[in-house]
Design a protein around this motif. Structure first.
Motif, PDB file in Angstrom:
ATOM      1  N   GLY A  34       0.822  -1.196   0.000  1.00 56.33           N
ATOM      2  CA  GLY A  34       0.000   0.000   0.000  1.00 56.33           C
ATOM      3  C   GLY A  34       0.858   1.249   0.000  1.00 56.33           C
ATOM      4  O   GLY A  34       2.086   1.189   0.118  1.00 56.33           O
ATOM      5  N   ASP A  35       0.195   2.387  -0.146  1.00 58.97           N
ATOM      6  CA  ASP A  35       0.847   3.695  -0.211  1.00 58.97           C
ATOM      7  C   ASP A  35       0.995   4.257   1.199  1.00 58.97           C
ATOM      8  O   ASP A  35       0.001   4.506   1.886  1.00 58.97           O
ATOM      9  CB  ASP A  35       0.006   4.640  -1.079  1.00 58.97           C
ATOM     10  N   PHE A  36       2.238   4.451   1.645  1.00 58.63           N
ATOM     11  CA  PHE A  36       2.535   4.915   2.999  1.00 58.63           C
ATOM     12  C   PHE A  36       1.898   6.273   3.293  1.00 58.63           C
ATOM     13  O   PHE A  36       1.714   6.633   4.452  1.00 58.63           O
ATOM     14  CB  PHE A  36       4.056   4.991   3.172  1.00 58.63           C
ATOM     15  N   ARG A  37       1.534   7.029   2.245  1.00 56.77           N
ATOM     16  CA  ARG A  37       0.926   8.343   2.444  1.00 56.77           C
ATOM     17  C   ARG A  37      -0.554   8.254   2.774  1.00 56.77           C
ATOM     18  O   ARG A  37      -1.176   9.269   3.132  1.00 56.77           O
ATOM     19  CB  ARG A  37       1.117   9.193   1.180  1.00 56.77           C
ATOM     20  N   GLU A  38      -1.152   7.052   2.666  1.00 57.89           N
ATOM     21  CA  GLU A  38      -2.594   6.904   2.883  1.00 57.89           C
ATOM     22  C   GLU A  38      -2.884   6.468   4.316  1.00 57.89           C
ATOM     23  O   GLU A  38      -2.231   5.571   4.854  1.00 57.89           O
ATOM     24  CB  GLU A  38      -3.163   5.878   1.895  1.00 57.89           C
ATOM     25  N   ASP A  39      -3.877   7.079   4.920  1.00 61.83           N
ATOM     26  CA  ASP A  39      -4.225   6.802   6.316  1.00 61.83           C
ATOM     27  C   ASP A  39      -4.561   5.325   6.533  1.00 61.83           C
ATOM     28  O   ASP A  39      -4.185   4.744   7.567  1.00 61.83           O
ATOM     29  CB  ASP A  39      -5.414   7.664   6.751  1.00 61.83           C
ATOM     30  N   ALA A  40      -5.263   4.714   5.593  1.00 61.79           N
ATOM     31  CA  ALA A  40      -5.670   3.312   5.761  1.00 61.79           C
ATOM     32  C   ALA A  40      -4.456   2.386   5.785  1.00 61.79           C
ATOM     33  O   ALA A  40      -4.435   1.393   6.529  1.00 61.79           O
ATOM     34  CB  ALA A  40      -6.623   2.898   4.628  1.00 61.79           C
ATOM     35  N   VAL A  41      -3.450   2.713   4.995  1.00 66.02           N
ATOM     36  CA  VAL A  41      -2.237   1.891   4.961  1.00 66.02           C
ATOM     37  C   VAL A  41      -1.442   2.073   6.254  1.00 66.02           C
ATOM     38  O   VAL A  41      -0.927   1.104   6.830  1.00 66.02           O
ATOM     39  CB  VAL A  41      -1.384   2.250   3.719  1.00 66.02           C
ATOM     40  N   LEU A  42      -1.350   3.308   6.720  1.00 63.11           N
ATOM     41  CA  LEU A  42      -0.694   3.560   8.005  1.00 63.11           C
ATOM     42  C   LEU A  42      -1.422   2.832   9.136  1.00 63.11           C
ATOM     43  O   LEU A  42      -0.775   2.294  10.048  1.00 63.11           O
ATOM     44  CB  LEU A  42      -0.667   5.065   8.292  1.00 63.11           C
ATOM     45  N   ALA A  43      -2.737   2.795   9.063  1.00 62.97           N
ATOM     46  CA  ALA A  43      -3.517   2.086  10.086  1.00 62.97           C
ATOM     47  C   ALA A  43      -3.221   0.593  10.056  1.00 62.97           C
ATOM     48  O   ALA A  43      -3.116  -0.051  11.115  1.00 62.97           O
ATOM     49  CB  ALA A  43      -5.011   2.339   9.872  1.00 62.97           C
ATOM     50  N   ALA A  44      -3.071   0.031   8.846  1.00 59.74           N
ATOM     51  CA  ALA A  44      -2.734  -1.396   8.716  1.00 59.74           C
ATOM     52  C   ALA A  44      -1.347  -1.676   9.289  1.00 59.74           C
ATOM     53  O   ALA A  44      -1.121  -2.707   9.938  1.00 59.74           O
ATOM     54  CB  ALA A  44      -2.802  -1.818   7.247  1.00 59.74           C
ATOM     55  N   LEU A  45      -0.418  -0.748   9.058  1.00 61.64           N
ATOM     56  CA  LEU A  45       0.930  -0.900   9.601  1.00 61.64           C
ATOM     57  C   LEU A  45       0.907  -0.791  11.131  1.00 61.64           C
ATOM     58  O   LEU A  45       1.546  -1.585  11.833  1.00 61.64           O
ATOM     59  CB  LEU A  45       1.856   0.155   9.000  1.00 61.64           C
ATOM     60  N   ASP A  46       0.152   0.179  11.640  1.00 63.68           N
ATOM     61  CA  ASP A  46       0.003   0.324  13.091  1.00 63.68           C
ATOM     62  C   ASP A  46      -0.560  -0.963  13.698  1.00 63.68           C
ATOM     63  O   ASP A  46      -0.120  -1.410  14.762  1.00 63.68           O
ATOM     64  CB  ASP A  46      -0.924   1.497  13.427  1.00 63.68           C
ATOM     65  N   ALA A  47      -1.543  -1.555  13.008  1.00 63.12           N
ATOM     66  CA  ALA A  47      -2.171  -2.782  13.506  1.00 63.12           C
ATOM     67  C   ALA A  47      -1.172  -3.934  13.530  1.00 63.12           C
ATOM     68  O   ALA A  47      -1.184  -4.764  14.449  1.00 63.12           O
ATOM     69  CB  ALA A  47      -3.376  -3.141  12.638  1.00 63.12           C
ATOM     70  N   GLN A  48      -0.311  -4.004  12.526  1.00 61.94           N
ATOM     71  CA  GLN A  48       0.698  -5.066  12.464  1.00 61.94           C
ATOM     72  C   GLN A  48       1.739  -4.894  13.581  1.00 61.94           C
ATOM     73  O   GLN A  48       2.178  -5.865  14.190  1.00 61.94           O
ATOM     74  CB  GLN A  48       1.399  -5.056  11.105  1.00 61.94           C
ATOM     75  N   VAL A  49       2.105  -3.638  13.853  1.00 62.86           N
ATOM     76  CA  VAL A  49       3.036  -3.369  14.953  1.00 62.86           C
ATOM     77  C   VAL A  49       2.386  -3.746  16.291  1.00 62.86           C
ATOM     78  O   VAL A  49       3.061  -4.246  17.205  1.00 62.86           O
ATOM     79  CB  VAL A  49       3.461  -1.889  14.951  1.00 62.86           C
ATOM     80  N   ALA A  50       1.089  -3.522  16.401  1.00 65.06           N
ATOM     81  CA  ALA A  50       0.272  -3.965  17.539  1.00 65.06           C
ATOM     82  C   ALA A  50       0.781  -3.447  18.879  1.00 65.06           C
ATOM     83  O   ALA A  50       0.787  -4.164  19.881  1.00 65.06           O
ATOM     84  CB  ALA A  50       0.189  -5.496  17.552  1.00 65.06           C
ATOM     85  N   GLY A  51       1.224  -2.198  18.883  1.00 66.18           N
ATOM     86  CA  GLY A  51       1.623  -1.580  20.137  1.00 66.18           C
ATOM     87  C   GLY A  51       2.992  -1.971  20.655  1.00 66.18           C
ATOM     88  O   GLY A  51       3.430  -1.478  21.706  1.00 66.18           O
ATOM     89  N   ARG A  52       3.683  -2.866  19.937  1.00 59.47           N
ATOM     90  CA  ARG A  52       5.029  -3.264  20.379  1.00 59.47           C
ATOM     91  C   ARG A  52       6.028  -2.148  20.083  1.00 59.47           C
ATOM     92  O   ARG A  52       5.970  -1.523  19.020  1.00 59.47           O
ATOM     93  CB  ARG A  52       5.471  -4.534  19.647  1.00 59.47           C
ATOM     94  N   PRO A  53       6.959  -1.872  20.978  1.00 64.98           N
ATOM     95  CA  PRO A  53       7.971  -0.851  20.706  1.00 64.98           C
ATOM     96  C   PRO A  53       8.887  -1.308  19.571  1.00 64.98           C
ATOM     97  O   PRO A  53       9.362  -2.451  19.565  1.00 64.98           O
ATOM     98  CB  PRO A  53       8.748  -0.739  22.022  1.00 64.98           C
ATOM     99  N   VAL A  54       9.118  -0.431  18.615  1.00 66.44           N
ATOM    100  CA  VAL A  54       9.955  -0.747  17.450  1.00 66.44           C
ATOM    101  C   VAL A  54      11.401  -0.348  17.752  1.00 66.44           C
ATOM    102  O   VAL A  54      11.660   0.723  18.296  1.00 66.44           O
ATOM    103  CB  VAL A  54       9.441   0.003  16.198  1.00 66.44           C
ATOM    104  N   ASP A  55      12.333  -1.216  17.403  1.00 66.97           N
ATOM    105  CA  ASP A  55      13.752  -0.927  17.638  1.00 66.97           C
ATOM    106  C   ASP A  55      14.346  -0.039  16.554  1.00 66.97           C
ATOM    107  O   ASP A  55      15.080   0.910  16.851  1.00 66.97           O
ATOM    108  CB  ASP A  55      14.551  -2.242  17.702  1.00 66.97           C
TER     109      ASP A  55
END
Length: 228
Positions: free
Chosen positions: A112-133
């Motif tokens: 997806g396009d990183f500039r789109e809110d829906a794609v950012l939301a999908a990425l946020d969901a995949q990270v699932a609140g875990r701290p990223v290194d």
């Protein structure tokens, strides 16, 4: 006819440079999908950012050379082995790109396009609140050749990557971002300096001499998002 002949000459020159490029040959020999793997390798070997057990987000991941490098870094090194392209994996890699991505074992991919809110939301969901290194970004827009337009497009992608990093990185985490020398470069350096305690510009040897690309690495967040 003259334009066509010139185009053929340019294509032949590019093809010659590509086929004789030592990093292209090395990538073919070592099984990387692109020479870009050696850009991240040099950045990592300089700054020691990537370690087994981490959660790393790879933005602009296609064709996958950076994810391949990350995957090999996360391969267990028991009994002197390691660097495997398949098998056990000590770490998490989430990759994102607008283009299709040939699967890599153990890499979670979002298209997806990183500039789109829906794609950012999908990425946020995949990270699932875990701290990223670490967040690594090789994103670049389609360039128009109009400097002011291209600068704005590049700047937007970098700003989005920084915003994502601020929201998800560990306090001591790092962001590596592709940028380009030219209009807007100083503003992006300032953005990094305002955001990170340590900022390192790096031009890897694998970046072509003719290319204006360079990379900014920011380590250790100065700022945290509101409410964190």
């Amino acid at each position: 006819m003259k334009v066509q002949t010139k185009s053929k000459k340019v294509n032949k020159a590019w093809l010659h440079d590509h086929l004789t490029d030592p990093y292209v040959r090395l990538a073919q020999k070592e099984g990387y999908r692109a020479r870009a793997a050696y850009k991240l390798k040099e950045i990592d070997e300089t700054l020691h950012l990537i370690k087994p057990g981490q959660l790393v987000v790879d933005l602009g991941a296609t064709p996958g050379a950076w994810s391949q490098y990350l995957r090999r870094k996360f391969a267990p090194r028991d009994a002197g082995t390691g660097g495997a392209a398949v098998g056990e994996l000590n770490g998490t890699i989430i990759a994102l790109d607008l283009l299709e991505f040939e699967p890599i074992e153990g890499v979670h991919f979002i298209q997806g396009d990183f500039r789109e809110d829906a794609v950012l939301a999908a990425l946020d969901a995949q990270v699932a609140g875990r701290p990223v290194d670490v967040v690594v970004s090789d994103m670049a827009p389609n360039l128009s050749g109009i400097e002011s337009t291209d600068s704005a497009r590049i700047g937007l992608l970098v700003e989005l990557a920084v915003d994502f990093a601020v929201r998800h990185l560990k306090p001591e985490g790092a962001l590596v971002c592709k940028v380009f020398h030219g209009s807007g470069y100083n503003e992006l350096v300032k953005l990094f300096k305002d955001t990170f305690r340590v900022v390192k510009p790096i031009k890897p040897k694998a970046s072509r001499d003719k290319s204006a690309e360079t990379f900014l690495a920011g380590i250790g967040l100065k700022v945290r998002p509101a409410g964190s």
